[in-house]
Design a protein around this motif. Structure first.
Motif, PDB file in Angstrom:
ATOM      1  N   PHE A 319      17.738  46.446  41.685  1.00 29.03           N
ATOM      2  CA  PHE A 319      17.941  46.975  40.525  1.00 29.03           C
ATOM      3  C   PHE A 319      18.770  48.073  40.408  1.00 29.03           C
ATOM      4  O   PHE A 319      18.257  49.034  41.092  1.00 29.03           O
ATOM      5  N   TYR A 320      19.951  48.444  39.736  1.00 28.36           N
ATOM      6  CA  TYR A 320      20.488  49.555  39.636  1.00 28.36           C
ATOM      7  C   TYR A 320      20.764  50.147  38.351  1.00 28.36           C
ATOM      8  O   TYR A 320      21.052  49.368  37.244  1.00 28.36           O
ATOM      9  N   SER A 340      27.468  42.476  45.954  1.00 29.11           N
ATOM     10  CA  SER A 340      26.729  41.112  45.837  1.00 29.11           C
ATOM     11  C   SER A 340      27.360  40.691  44.404  1.00 29.11           C
ATOM     12  O   SER A 340      27.766  41.231  43.617  1.00 29.11           O
ATOM     13  N   LYS A 341      26.789  39.310  44.039  1.00 26.00           N
ATOM     14  CA  LYS A 341      26.785  38.940  42.733  1.00 26.00           C
ATOM     15  C   LYS A 341      25.937  39.471  41.955  1.00 26.00           C
ATOM     16  O   LYS A 341      24.924  40.387  42.216  1.00 26.00           O
ATOM     17  N   VAL A 342      26.166  39.880  40.707  1.00 27.55           N
ATOM     18  CA  VAL A 342      25.512  40.934  39.894  1.00 27.55           C
ATOM     19  C   VAL A 342      25.089  40.186  38.407  1.00 27.55           C
ATOM     20  O   VAL A 342      26.285  39.187  37.841  1.00 27.55           O
ATOM     21  N   VAL A 343      23.871  40.448  37.881  1.00 30.63           N
ATOM     22  CA  VAL A 343      23.612  40.470  36.517  1.00 30.63           C
ATOM     23  C   VAL A 343      23.749  41.449  35.800  1.00 30.63           C
ATOM     24  O   VAL A 343      23.012  42.416  36.252  1.00 30.63           O
ATOM     25  N   LEU A 344      24.626  41.495  34.812  1.00 32.15           N
ATOM     26  CA  LEU A 344      25.027  42.708  34.097  1.00 32.15           C
ATOM     27  C   LEU A 344      24.339  42.912  32.860  1.00 32.15           C
ATOM     28  O   LEU A 344      24.372  41.935  32.081  1.00 32.15           O
ATOM     29  N   ALA A 397      15.665  42.217  28.177  1.00 33.23           N
ATOM     30  CA  ALA A 397      16.929  42.287  29.017  1.00 33.23           C
ATOM     31  C   ALA A 397      16.492  42.436  30.484  1.00 33.23           C
ATOM     32  O   ALA A 397      17.022  41.614  31.322  1.00 33.23           O
ATOM     33  N   VAL A 398      15.572  43.290  30.721  1.00 34.96           N
ATOM     34  CA  VAL A 398      15.224  43.066  32.229  1.00 34.96           C
ATOM     35  C   VAL A 398      14.311  42.104  32.916  1.00 34.96           C
ATOM     36  O   VAL A 398      14.660  41.627  34.069  1.00 34.96           O
ATOM     37  N   GLU A 399      13.581  41.612  31.789  1.00 37.41           N
ATOM     38  CA  GLU A 399      12.800  40.429  32.420  1.00 37.41           C
ATOM     39  C   GLU A 399      13.743  39.220  32.338  1.00 37.41           C
ATOM     40  O   GLU A 399      13.657  38.256  33.419  1.00 37.41           O
ATOM     41  N   ARG A 400      14.684  39.100  31.473  1.00 37.05           N
ATOM     42  CA  ARG A 400      15.664  37.962  31.599  1.00 37.05           C
ATOM     43  C   ARG A 400      16.503  37.839  32.749  1.00 37.05           C
ATOM     44  O   ARG A 400      16.682  36.944  33.429  1.00 37.05           O
ATOM     45  N   ALA A 401      16.931  39.202  33.314  1.00 36.29           N
ATOM     46  CA  ALA A 401      17.842  39.387  34.275  1.00 36.29           C
ATOM     47  C   ALA A 401      16.995  38.981  35.617  1.00 36.29           C
ATOM     48  O   ALA A 401      17.799  38.474  36.542  1.00 36.29           O
ATOM     49  N   LEU A 402      15.701  39.152  35.737  1.00 38.27           N
ATOM     50  CA  LEU A 402      14.900  38.966  36.893  1.00 38.27           C
ATOM     51  C   LEU A 402      14.854  37.321  37.022  1.00 38.27           C
ATOM     52  O   LEU A 402      15.003  36.868  38.182  1.00 38.27           O
ATOM     53  N   THR A 403      14.846  36.694  36.075  1.00 35.71           N
ATOM     54  CA  THR A 403      14.680  35.391  36.055  1.00 35.71           C
ATOM     55  C   THR A 403      15.945  34.653  36.436  1.00 35.71           C
ATOM     56  O   THR A 403      16.018  33.415  36.811  1.00 35.71           O
TER      57      THR A 403
END
Length: 440
Positions: A319-320, A340-344, A397-403
């Protein structure tokens, strides 16, 4: 310098408080006006205990202009407010805090502006110059108002300032001996009527320079008409005078000499930080700082919080926090630096610019998770480039990104927007993001 006895201060943020303390200390009668109410300004008013002033709060209505023949504006205040335009029409001087402070300053000024990279470059220059000289003041838009340096009455060697377009709107005689323009991309179009108005404000940093001064400009930006000796920096090709990247070497050509620095000497990542480093190297060599001192500063400089800042790795996903990315170009540069691939995670208060430049990096994206006032507009404009998810708050948003993220991916919180729809500022926004990530 000579100032009238009666002065009006517009805006009671950090700069307004510093201005009030300074001007009251010189024996002036001061008034302060702010659109916020007294209740909303309670912390600032507490900081002014013991200082006498007349206050006009909750708006800018009234005939107070008639009593104050001189106006000083804080940087967060739009200089085109009707009552300020009325003051100018009446011949009342309207200047900014940075202009006022410069009129009381004899030290050489190094000023840094640009859409992105200002704080990193200004802080790095402060580190380099503080290793070489005594009494270096670092401030301006970076957080410490310039007027505080004047009020301290301490003789120094250099003043190094981060300067925003808002501050440059209200300069008249402000003249940095060395002025840096790092880059210009769409930003603050919610305040400016056009991109040209924004760029015109940025270029005012060079307005009062002469042939004995220096201008440090990113290669490719307009520089016609500059009176200062102009040097260029480029991450994509050589320049005759200035600095450029060649392989893993940063080459600096200043005053007929060439200096070489390994890019790996600095832990700052990304092309955008290469450009920040090149601009800083030129400036250091303009002022004849030894290479050994510069190398020491580059090696020790760790970068700043909220700028592609690694927070935590969870199950192979890093996480950044890039909360300082308050415009699209900053997010674009952050994405370019990712391996790397990114979830933005993006969104916030819309500033009027286009989001379409992100489309060129769609191969980097695993998905986007959008929050804030701008999420619908972002989805309409670039929702076709990757999978899009909408959330109502940072936690979601953070929880969704992790999934969504897969092992080896990065989750990048880089909003492309300002923070003022949901947070006090980008720092609070970034700290909340980090707190949520740490709690997962």
């Amino acid at each position: 310098m000579s100032l009238p006895d009666h002065i009006l201060i517009v805006g009671l943020g950090k700069s307004g408080v510093a201005l009030a303390k300074f001007l009251y200390g010189t024996g002036r009668k001061i008034a302060i006006t702010d659109a916020k109410t007294r209740e909303a300004l309670a912390p600032s008013l507490k900081a002014l205990e013991g200082i006498q002033f007349e206050g006009f709060f909750g708006g800018h209505e009234g005939d107070f202009l008639a009593s104050y023949p001189f106006v000083v504006v804080s940087p967060g205040v739009d200089s085109r407010l009707p009552f300020l335009m009325e003051a100018k029409a009446k011949g009342i001087p309207v200047i900014g805090e940075i202009e006022l402070a410069a009129r009381f300053t004899s030290e050489p000024i190094i000023a840094v502006t640009g859409t992105n990279g200002k704080t990193t470059t200004t802080t790095l220059l402060g580190d380099i110059f503080s290793r070489a000289f005594k009494g270096v003041f670092v401030g301006g838009n970076i957080g410490n108002p310039f007027i505080n340096h004047v009020a301290a009455k301490e003789d120094g060697s250099y003043v190094i300032l981060e300067v925003s377009s808002f501050q440059l709107e209200t300069v008249e005689t402000f003249r940095p001996q060395t002025a840096l323009l790092l880059n210009i991309t769409e930003d603050h179009l919610d305040r400016y009527g056009s991109y040209k108005e924004y760029t015109d404000a940025k270029y005012r940093i060079f307005e009062n320079q002469s042939s004995t001064d220096f201008a440090v400009v990113r290669a490719g930006l307009a520089h016609e008409g500059l009176k200062a000796h102009t040097l260029f920096f480029s991450s994509t090709g050589p320049v005759a005078e200035g600095a450029f990247l060649e392989g893993d070497l940063m080459k600096v050509r200043v005053k007929g000499k060439e200096f070489l620095y390994k890019r790996s000497l600095s832990r700052l990542v990304g092309v955008h930080n290469t450009e920040n480093l090149l601009a800083a190297l030129i400036t250091a060599h303009i002022h004849d700082i030894d290479q050994e001192i510069i190398e020491g500063a580059l090696n020790q400089f760790k970068g700043l919080a909220h700028r592609v800042e690694p927070v935590r790795e969870i199950g192979g996903v890093v996480f950044y926090n890039d909360s300082k990315a308050t415009n699209v170009d900053a997010t674009k540069r952050a994405l370019e630096s990712m391996n790397s691939k990114v979830v933005l995670i993006a969104g916030g208060k819309d500033k009027g610019g286009s989001y379409r430049s992100i489309a060129g990096l769609k191969e980097k994206l695993r998905a986007m998770v959008l929050i804030g006032e701008a999420k619908e507009r972002i989805a309409r404009e670039i929702g076709d480039i990757t999978q899009v998810y909408m959330e109502t708050d940072m936690q979601g948003a953070v929880e969704r990104a992790l999934t969504i993220a897969r092992k080896g991916d990065g989750v990048l919180f880089s909003p492309m927007c300002s923070s003022f729809d949901m947070f006090r500022d980008y720092k609070e926004r970034g700290n909340i993001f980090k707190g949520i990530v740490e709690s997962l």
